[in-house]
Structures are given as structure tokens and as C-alpha cells.
Scaffold this active site. Structure first.
Site, short mmCIF file in Angstrom:
data_model
loop_
_atom_site.label_atom_id
_atom_site.label_comp_id
_atom_site.label_asym_id
_atom_site.label_seq_id
_atom_site.Cartn_x
_atom_site.Cartn_y
_atom_site.Cartn_z
N CYS A 74 32.59 1.53 -23.82
CA CYS A 74 31.25 1.70 -24.38
C CYS A 74 30.19 1.50 -23.29
O CYS A 74 30.06 2.36 -22.42
CB CYS A 74 31.07 0.80 -25.60
SG CYS A 74 29.78 1.40 -26.70
N HIS A 178 35.45 0.76 -28.98
CA HIS A 178 35.69 -0.66 -28.67
C HIS A 178 37.15 -1.02 -28.97
O HIS A 178 37.46 -1.46 -30.08
CB HIS A 178 34.77 -1.54 -29.53
CG HIS A 178 33.35 -1.51 -29.09
ND1 HIS A 178 32.81 -2.45 -28.25
CD2 HIS A 178 32.37 -0.64 -29.37
CE1 HIS A 178 31.54 -2.16 -28.03
NE2 HIS A 178 31.25 -1.06 -28.70
N GLU A 180 38.70 -3.50 -28.09
CA GLU A 180 38.85 -4.96 -28.23
C GLU A 180 38.56 -5.42 -29.66
O GLU A 180 38.79 -6.58 -29.99
CB GLU A 180 37.94 -5.69 -27.23
CG GLU A 180 36.46 -5.70 -27.56
CD GLU A 180 35.75 -4.37 -27.31
OE1 GLU A 180 36.41 -3.38 -26.97
OE2 GLU A 180 34.52 -4.33 -27.50
N1 GLN Z 1 24.29 1.71 -26.43
C1 GLN Z 1 24.83 0.76 -25.51
C2 GLN Z 1 24.50 1.12 -24.08
O1 GLN Z 1 24.09 2.19 -23.79
C3 GLN Z 1 26.32 0.65 -25.63
C4 GLN Z 1 26.70 0.04 -26.94
C5 GLN Z 1 27.97 -0.69 -26.91
O2 GLN Z 1 28.52 -1.05 -25.86
N2 GLN Z 1 28.46 -0.98 -28.07
O3 GLN Z 1 24.68 0.30 -23.25
#
Ligand code: GLN
Length: 206
Positions: A74, A178, A180
Site C-alpha cells: 500500500c 494489506h 498483514e
Molecule cells: N493512501 C495512502 C498513501 O498514499 C496509502 C494507504 C494505505 O497504506 N493504507 O500513502
């Protein structure tokens, strides 16, 4: 684990379940002895800014450049991407980015928090839960990048269907979702296998 901000604890737990010896790192010198590095989910702008401020950003870039195994999830995927759309100026000009992964990602591509969703994707022959929280998607990939997973077609997912959410390029593994969260070990297992493979003797395939 780069432990500046984000869902560090969940990644640590997931890797420890596989038998990994996991340490949180915040400073450049702490990266020297690592066999692999995880860039967690969280807020990529915060992690990038803190990494520069703590003087650890160049060490993370060097880690990537040395082809040591890195998992970015992410926000971690946003940090690894060579090109960021809908990023801050410092992300788009690379000054608060890690880079090295030859992809273009679009931040917050699946919509705002209310639009976060959970689905299941096909990854390396397994059905894997994919929790997407203000997640980026990979809009395009360079020639050396393997697409590992895409959001599957469904009317409820609207413009998300078909979007790339997991990629691999050499020692770099990145997911929009995610891994995790929940207890599915597939992504951490892939990363851990690359860490063990890079650090230990290669066992010939039969
Ligand atoms: N929107 C976040 C970003 O750009 C990422 C969101 C997340 O890691 N759940 O950093």
C-alpha cells in the site's frame, strides 16, 4: 521493518509467524545487517517525509539498488514506485520517494476511505484476500515487471475491475492491498522465500 509510521506491528506479527527474526528500523545504520526490508502501509507522504528527516531515505534507496529483497504494501508500494500520480510534489519529483520499481502508481486510486473494500484475488496460484484501504493501483508497468494480481471483474467494483494490485520486479515485491491484515500468509511467504533464497544457499530444484 521500516518503522517510521504505519501498520508495522501487523507485519512484524505476520513475519514472525513464518519464523522470521524481525527488527524495527528507523536509522540508516540499522539497515546494514538486514536480509530483507518491509515498507508498510500507512501514509506514504508521512513515511517519505520522516525517512528524509531521519536520514534513512538514502539507505533505503541503496538497499533497493543492491537488489536486496524488499516488500512494499500500500503506502510502501507508493514509496517504491518510480512514478506516482496524484502524489505530493515531493513524491512526484522523487525527493520523498524510494523508487526502483518500474511502475506508475496512482495514489488513493480506489477512492476515499468509504470506498475501501475487500476482495479476493488470484496470486501465484492461491486465492488471497485483498483488503484495499485508500489504496494505490498500478496504472502501468515497465518491461521487467511481472504482474502478480489484478482486481477481478465485478459490477460492484466499478472502475477497479482489472486493475493491477500486486507486482514483482526482481527482488522487489509490492501489493496495493494489506497482506498483514487477516492471517493469509501467501504474500509474506513469497517475500520470506526471497529473503531466505537471497541470504542462504540455493537448493537446486528437482
Ligand atoms: N493512501 C495512502 C498513501 O498514499 C496509502 C494507504 C494505505 O497504506 N493504507 O500513502
Amino acid at each position: 521493518m521500516l518503522a517510521l509510521q504505519g501498520d508495522v506491528r501487523e507485519h512484524v506479527a505476520a513475519l514472525r509467524r513464518l519464523g522470521a527474526d524481525v527488527v524495527p528500523v528507523r536509522r540508516a545504520e540499522e539497515l546494514a545487517d538486514l536480509d530483507g526490508l518491509v515498507l508498510p502501509g500507512g501514509e506514504s507522504t508521512t513515511i517519505g517525509r520522516l525517512a528524509v528527516r531521519f536520514g534513512v531515505m538514502d539507505a533505503v534507496r541503496a538497499f533497493v539498488a543492491q537488489a536486496r529483497p524488499v516488500l512494499g504494501t500500500c503506502a510502501g508500494m507508493v514509496l517504491l514506485a518510480d512514478r506516482v500520480l496524484d502524489g505530493t510534489p515531493a513524491q512526484e519529483d522523487g525527493s520523498e520517494a524510494v523508487g526502483g520499481l518500474d511502475v506508475t502508481v496512482r495514489r488513493n486510486a480506489f477512492g476515499r476511505q468509504v470506498d475501501s473494500f475487500e476482495t479476493t484475488v488470484d496470486l501465484a496460484g492461491s486465492r488471497v484476500p485483498a483488503v484495499l484501504i485508500r489504496a494505490p493501483w498500478v496504472e502501468s508497468v515497465g518491461p521487467g515487471v511481472e504482474v502478480l494480481a489484478r482486481v477481478e471483474g465485478s459490477p460492484t467494483h466499478g472502475g477497479a475491475a482489472g486493475r493491477i494490485v500486486a507486482v514483482r520486479q526482481g527482488s522487489l515485491l509490492a501489493t496495493s492491498f494489506h497482506p498483514e491484515i487477516g492471517d493469509d500468509p501467501v504474500v509474506h511467504r513469497m517475500f520470506w522465500d526471497s529473503v531466505v533464497g537471497a541470504a542462504g544457499p540455493v537448493v537446486p530444484a528437482e
